[in-house]
Scaffold this motif. Sequence first.
Motif, mmCIF file in Angstrom:
data_model
loop_
_atom_site.group_PDB
_atom_site.id
_atom_site.type_symbol
_atom_site.label_atom_id
_atom_site.label_comp_id
_atom_site.label_asym_id
_atom_site.label_seq_id
_atom_site.Cartn_x
_atom_site.Cartn_y
_atom_site.Cartn_z
ATOM 1 N N GLN A 91 -3.365 3.733 -8.787
ATOM 2 C CA GLN A 91 -2.959 2.869 -7.668
ATOM 3 C C GLN A 91 -3.390 1.441 -7.392
ATOM 4 N N ILE A 140 -1.531 -0.375 -9.905
ATOM 5 C CA ILE A 140 -0.059 -0.498 -9.259
ATOM 6 C C ILE A 140 0.172 -1.495 -8.095
ATOM 7 N N ALA A 141 -0.780 -1.537 -7.263
ATOM 8 C CA ALA A 141 -0.773 -2.325 -6.108
ATOM 9 C C ALA A 141 -1.120 -3.828 -6.397
ATOM 10 N N LEU A 171 2.217 -4.983 -7.954
ATOM 11 C CA LEU A 171 3.284 -4.973 -6.861
ATOM 12 C C LEU A 171 3.024 -6.432 -6.165
ATOM 13 N N SER A 189 2.490 1.521 -3.444
ATOM 14 C CA SER A 189 1.605 1.937 -4.502
ATOM 15 C C SER A 189 1.396 3.410 -4.419
ATOM 16 N N GLU A 192 0.755 -1.105 0.030
ATOM 17 C CA GLU A 192 0.258 -0.160 0.072
ATOM 18 C C GLU A 192 0.901 1.312 0.009
#
Length: 255
Positions: free
Chosen positions: A176, A179-180, A183, A145, A142
């Motif tokens: 976001q 991206i999270a 990841l 991101s 978190e």
Amino acid sequence: MQKIQSKKLSDVIVEQLEAMILDGKFLAGEKLPPERQLAEQFDVSRPSLREAIQKLETKGLLTRRQGGGTFISKKLTPKVTDPLMALIASNPESQFDLLEFRHALEGMAAYYAALRGDEEDFEALHRALDKTELAVKEDCVEAQSEALVEFYLCMAKGSHNAVLLHMMGNLLDVLQENIASNLAVLQKRPDEYKQIHQQRKQIVAAIVSGNPEVARRASNEHLGFIEQTLLDINRQNSSMQRAMRRLGVSDEGSH
């Protein structure tokens, strides 16, 4: 001869605040500084500032919350995030669609940030990159991101392209989420994970050196590497699942 009328002070303040919103100094949903601070910044009286804020409220650019301050309206741009979030959440393939879209968006941001960015933009970009490094050390998806969204937004601000900046600003939640999600998968490949962070440093270096083509290429190669790594991981997972199913069938057949 008709007398030329001078602008009201509040109208001048309105124009200045509108320019700041357009330039991305204030983004949708962001809180304005306190009245006293703004009045000092514009070197005007607080009544004139309040009048300007009221005019911007009427235009729908600002909203006031009782006891909470004044905010840039979240309705500055069309609301596209909710359906897009739902699409991404329900269909993992949409993650790759968004990655492809990011090639254009972030590649353009990197190009124009290298072309037009100033020292203030570069300092902000370096600070954002440092935040991503700290988040990586904390090993929190978190936090990473959030830091990465700030990094890419700094790149967009450095482009000094109002349309690009506000488009990216309107997609922050979607970015976001994407991206999270990426990841969480990429952490399974520590070596590639480190390489991805090095690629961000190369993007910043190209931007700061003022080389637009190299910056865009670095951004596209960075996202291309992420996309390929995610595809490799997905293929590996699929192969493993097929192998497990075959083992399950063999076990059932032996009993």
